[in-house]
Motif scaffolding. Structure first.
Motif, PDB file in Angstrom:
ATOM      1  N   SER A  51       0.829  -1.114  -0.097  1.00  0.00           N
ATOM      2  CA  SER A  51       0.215   0.149  -0.094  1.00  0.00           C
ATOM      3  C   SER A  51       0.861   1.365   0.044  1.00  0.00           C
ATOM      4  CB  SER A  51      -0.978  -0.063   1.222  1.00  0.00           C
ATOM      5  OG  SER A  51      -1.428   1.136   1.405  1.00  0.00           O
ATOM      6  N   ALA A  53      -0.353   3.805   1.401  1.00  0.00           N
ATOM      7  CA  ALA A  53      -0.631   4.761   2.470  1.00  0.00           C
ATOM      8  C   ALA A  53       0.237   4.686   3.551  1.00  0.00           C
ATOM      9  CB  ALA A  53      -2.237   4.195   3.144  1.00  0.00           C
ATOM     10  N   SER A  54       0.354   5.907   4.162  1.00  0.00           N
ATOM     11  CA  SER A  54       1.553   5.925   5.220  1.00  0.00           C
ATOM     12  C   SER A  54       0.849   5.547   6.570  1.00  0.00           C
ATOM     13  CB  SER A  54       2.097   7.354   5.282  1.00  0.00           C
ATOM     14  OG  SER A  54       0.989   8.266   5.630  1.00  0.00           O
ATOM     15  N   PHE A  60      -4.000  -0.105   9.704  1.00  0.00           N
ATOM     16  CA  PHE A  60      -4.499  -0.520   8.198  1.00  0.00           C
ATOM     17  C   PHE A  60      -5.175  -2.085   8.282  1.00  0.00           C
ATOM     18  CE2 PHE A  60      -3.235  -3.271   4.891  1.00  0.00           C
ATOM     19  CZ  PHE A  60      -3.410  -2.493   3.687  1.00  0.00           C
TER      20      PHE A  60
END
Length: 94
Positions: A51, A53-54, A60
């Motif tokens: 992903s 995304a951070s 997550f």
């Protein structure tokens, strides 16, 4: 010409997350149909690493489970128990 590619966010598990994965995976494997849950847990890890995304691993994973990505009732149930998401479900609207 200089081509620049954006770096992916660096993903690092904290010490607590690493320990959680080890212990959680062992706990899953000790349960009936635990291999299904264990495989789904590894899917979460792989998807988190892939992903962009951070967001942290725990958040997550909870989002991943809540979105129904386990694709299997047994795996979904085991993962919800593992991540503490097995509380009472809200009633459906009438």
């Amino acid at each position: 010409m200089n081509y620049v590619t954006a770096a992916l966010p660096r993903k690092n598990l904290t010490e607590v997350e690493r320990k959680f994965l080890k212990v959680g995976n062992r706990m899953l494997l000790e349960q009936t149909n635990g291999r299904i849950g264990s495989a789904a847990l590894m899917d979460i890890v792989a998807d988190w690493h892939g992903s962009r995304a951070s967001v942290g691993f725990e958040q997550f994973a909870k989002n991943w489970i809540a979105e129904g990505n386990a694709k299997n009732k047994i795996a979904d149930k085991l993962l919800r128990e593992l991540f503490g998401m097995d509380g009472p479900k809200p009633r459906k609207a009438a």
